[in-house]
Scaffold this motif. Structure first.
Motif, PDB file in Angstrom:
ATOM      1  N   ALA A   1      45.387  36.614  51.788  1.00 12.69           N
ATOM      2  CA  ALA A   1      45.086  37.933  52.356  1.00 12.69           C
ATOM      3  C   ALA A   1      45.027  39.002  51.276  1.00 12.69           C
ATOM      4  O   ALA A   1      44.190  39.923  51.334  1.00 12.69           O
ATOM      5  CB  ALA A   1      46.129  38.297  53.423  1.00 12.69           C
ATOM      6  N   ASP A   2      45.884  38.892  50.267  1.00 12.88           N
ATOM      7  CA  ASP A   2      45.850  39.845  49.156  1.00 12.88           C
ATOM      8  C   ASP A   2      44.560  39.704  48.357  1.00 12.88           C
ATOM      9  O   ASP A   2      43.984  40.719  47.913  1.00 12.88           O
ATOM     10  CB  ASP A   2      47.051  39.643  48.237  1.00 12.88           C
ATOM     11  N   GLN A   3      44.118  38.472  48.149  1.00 13.80           N
ATOM     12  CA  GLN A   3      42.827  38.273  47.481  1.00 13.80           C
ATOM     13  C   GLN A   3      41.726  39.006  48.242  1.00 13.80           C
ATOM     14  O   GLN A   3      40.856  39.663  47.639  1.00 13.80           O
ATOM     15  CB  GLN A   3      42.485  36.788  47.419  1.00 13.80           C
ATOM     16  N   ALA A   4      41.758  38.874  49.566  1.00 15.27           N
ATOM     17  CA  ALA A   4      40.719  39.492  50.394  1.00 15.27           C
ATOM     18  C   ALA A   4      40.789  41.017  50.335  1.00 15.27           C
ATOM     19  O   ALA A   4      39.752  41.697  50.304  1.00 15.27           O
ATOM     20  CB  ALA A   4      40.856  39.014  51.833  1.00 15.27           C
ATOM     21  N   ARG A   5      41.995  41.567  50.300  1.00 16.47           N
ATOM     22  CA  ARG A   5      42.139  43.036  50.206  1.00 16.47           C
ATOM     23  C   ARG A   5      41.527  43.566  48.911  1.00 16.47           C
ATOM     24  O   ARG A   5      40.881  44.615  48.903  1.00 16.47           O
ATOM     25  CB  ARG A   5      43.617  43.421  50.276  1.00 16.47           C
ATOM     26  N   VAL A   6      41.734  42.827  47.832  1.00 19.60           N
ATOM     27  CA  VAL A   6      41.141  43.239  46.553  1.00 19.60           C
ATOM     28  C   VAL A   6      39.622  43.231  46.650  1.00 19.60           C
ATOM     29  O   VAL A   6      38.943  44.144  46.160  1.00 19.60           O
ATOM     30  CB  VAL A   6      41.633  42.322  45.422  1.00 19.60           C
ATOM     31  N   LEU A   7      39.077  42.210  47.291  1.00 19.39           N
ATOM     32  CA  LEU A   7      37.620  42.150  47.459  1.00 19.39           C
ATOM     33  C   LEU A   7      37.114  43.306  48.305  1.00 19.39           C
ATOM     34  O   LEU A   7      36.082  43.917  47.994  1.00 19.39           O
ATOM     35  CB  LEU A   7      37.230  40.817  48.105  1.00 19.39           C
TER      36      LEU A   7
END
Length: 494
Positions: A39-45
């Protein structure tokens, strides 16, 4: 399920994929672990300025013999590597991240990529248990990229990474009813991937359709200084998306590998229907009825795999953290013996033991076996069939319908197909769904010369769009539970 450019789309896609895994995985055992950083990866994207690449916001699962940075170990399904947290991204994973993909987690696999024992059960690992086929839960997924195939087929994700030495992408793709592409050996880096054979190993896409396969290949293809086999990859990369034309088959001569049929009547019927689609799309079909070297290829290939497994595994294990104790194939054999109740209750490790008895990469018998198998599969095999028949690609059935999971007898594949030629030669092999046999999917193989991925993807795309033969998994316990099949088993009315 692919992401759009709206704010929050990557996170929404990722959370939805996590929910699907939570709902489906207890029945399928396709996913070993979810990455808590997804989910953190997705927030960065979502916070980035515009799409990062061709996979922006796409959640992906990675076979658990491919290293990913983060908290998850890379186990190859074995308890011997349960603490193998390296903190490294395999270069192919780094490329996926640069293309905007979210690393959702790790998929189950046939332990050690199905090289531990001759009489194994595909899709089983000590870490992940038995992967199950979403079209019938008592059926096998094939292997070794079992979890990647089942996860994509069931709709957990649209794309996953598999690896193949011989059949480990294409067989599970076909038997789960999805698209699988084994690239040319040397197009995709193998660095930080648990090895079997530097001559035949490669990673590749396993996806819901050909378009997604082209997107994933666009992301992962390229040279890696640490993998000498990829030195020409940057120069050989194709425009895979541009090749996806609905008229790609028009006027193309295609070789039909009749010698790879005749082992299952239902598969043969689906193959004939697929050939009719190819003809309707303007392909000119040329029958190829004979190839006499398959048994000789197989015996020589096995010697190559045994020898390279021992050497390549030791090279890989030497790079692992100090808390991972095995440093050789002999160490892994000893670990399995010491942990036999967990590791060897279902089958043994006779292939490991044969590999450990080999004499190294300078052994003249190994060198002869590699030269022979490569020549027979490549120059005197695929290359000769293409040239002699003036055809652009070869087609055959990929594999049988899924066999039953059997803890007594083990795998029960009737064989067939021609994927071994592509595996041994290192040439590309694409499989696309061509319908089903009593509800179990089967695949159509497109095989071509080295670096012909764009052409094969174009052919597969044209077939896919014209045929529309993908099956939707029903997650029934057995095929015999399907109403259409159950009716055939009922007694006649009296």
């Amino acid at each position: 399920m692919a992401a759009d450019n709206a704010v929050g789309a990557a996170q929404a896609n990722t959370l939805a994929a996590i929910a699907r895994v939570g709902a489906l995985n207890p029945r399928l055992n396709a996913v070993i672990a979810l990455d808590p950083t997804a989910a953190d990866q997705a927030r960065v994207l979502d916070a980035s300025k515009g799409p990062r690449g061709v996979l922006h916001g796409v959640p992906m699962l990675i076979k658990d013999n491919v290293e990913t940075a983060g908290p998850l170990p890379t186990t190859a399904g074995s308890l011997a590597l349960k603490d193998n947290v390296t903190g490294r991204d395999a270069p192919l994973v780094a490329r996926l991240r640069r293309a905007g993909a979210v690393m959702l987690g790790k998929t189950n696999l046939s332990e050690w990529a199905n090289i531990r024992a001759d009489a194994s059960i595909s899709g089983w690992s000590a870490v992940g248990g038995q992967t199950r086929n979403p079209h019938a839960l008592n059926r096998n997924t094939c292997g070794s990229s079992s979890g990647s195939g089942a996860a994509v087929a069931s709709g957990m994700v649209d794309a996953a990474i598999g690896t193949e030495t011989d059949g480990s992408i294409t067989c599970p793709a076909a038997m789960n009813g999805i698209v699988g592409l084994k690239p040319t050996v040397g197009l995709v880096s193998r660095t930080h991937v648990v090895p079997i054979s530097h001559s035949q190993d490669t990673a590749g896409p396993m996806t819901r359709d050909v378009t997604m396969a082209a997107r994933v290949l666009t992301a992962i293809a390229g040279s890696d200084p640490a993998d000498g086999a990829t030195k020409d990859a940057d120069a050989r990369r194709g425009d895979y998306m541009a090749a996806l034309r609905p008229d790609a088959l028009r006027g193309q001569r295609i070789g039909v590998l009749r010698f790879a049929t005749g082992w299952h009547a239902g598969v043969d019927a689906r193959f004939e229907a697929a050939l009719a689609v190819l003809r309707a799309q303007g392909a000119v079909l040329v029958d190829i009825t004979k190839f006499d070297s398959r048994r000789e290829i197989g015996s020589n290939e096995f010697q190559v795999l045994l020898t390279e497994l021992k050497a390549d595994m030791a090279t890989y294990l030497a790079t692992l953290p100090a808390n991972v104790k095995p440093r050789s194939l002999a160490d892994l054999i000893a670990f399995n013996k010491a942990n036999a109740a967990a590791e060897m209750a279902l089958f043994g490790q006779d292939t490991f033991e044969k590999a450990d008895a080999t004499k190294g990469l300078a052994d003249p018998d190994y060198l002869k076996a590699r030269a022979t198998s490569l020549r027979l599969a490549g120059k005197d095999g695929i290359d000769k069939m293409l040239a002699d028949n003036n055809v652009a690609a070869l087609v055959s059935p990929t594999a049988s319908p899924a066999w039953l999971i059997d803890t007594v007898i083990g795998d029960q594949s009737p064989g067939g197909g021609a994927g071994g030629l592509a595996a041994v030669s290192g040439y590309p092999h694409l499989t696309v769904p061509m319908g089903g046999v009593r509800g179990l999917p089967v695949g159509l193989s497109f095989i071509g010369p080295a670096w012909s991925e764009a052409r094969l993807l174009g052919f597969g795309y044209a077939f896919e769009k014209a045929a529309n033969m993908k099956l939707v998994p029903q997650l029934v316990q057995s095929i015999e539970d399907r109403p259409d099949v159950a009716a055939l088993l009922a007694p006649a009315p009296r």
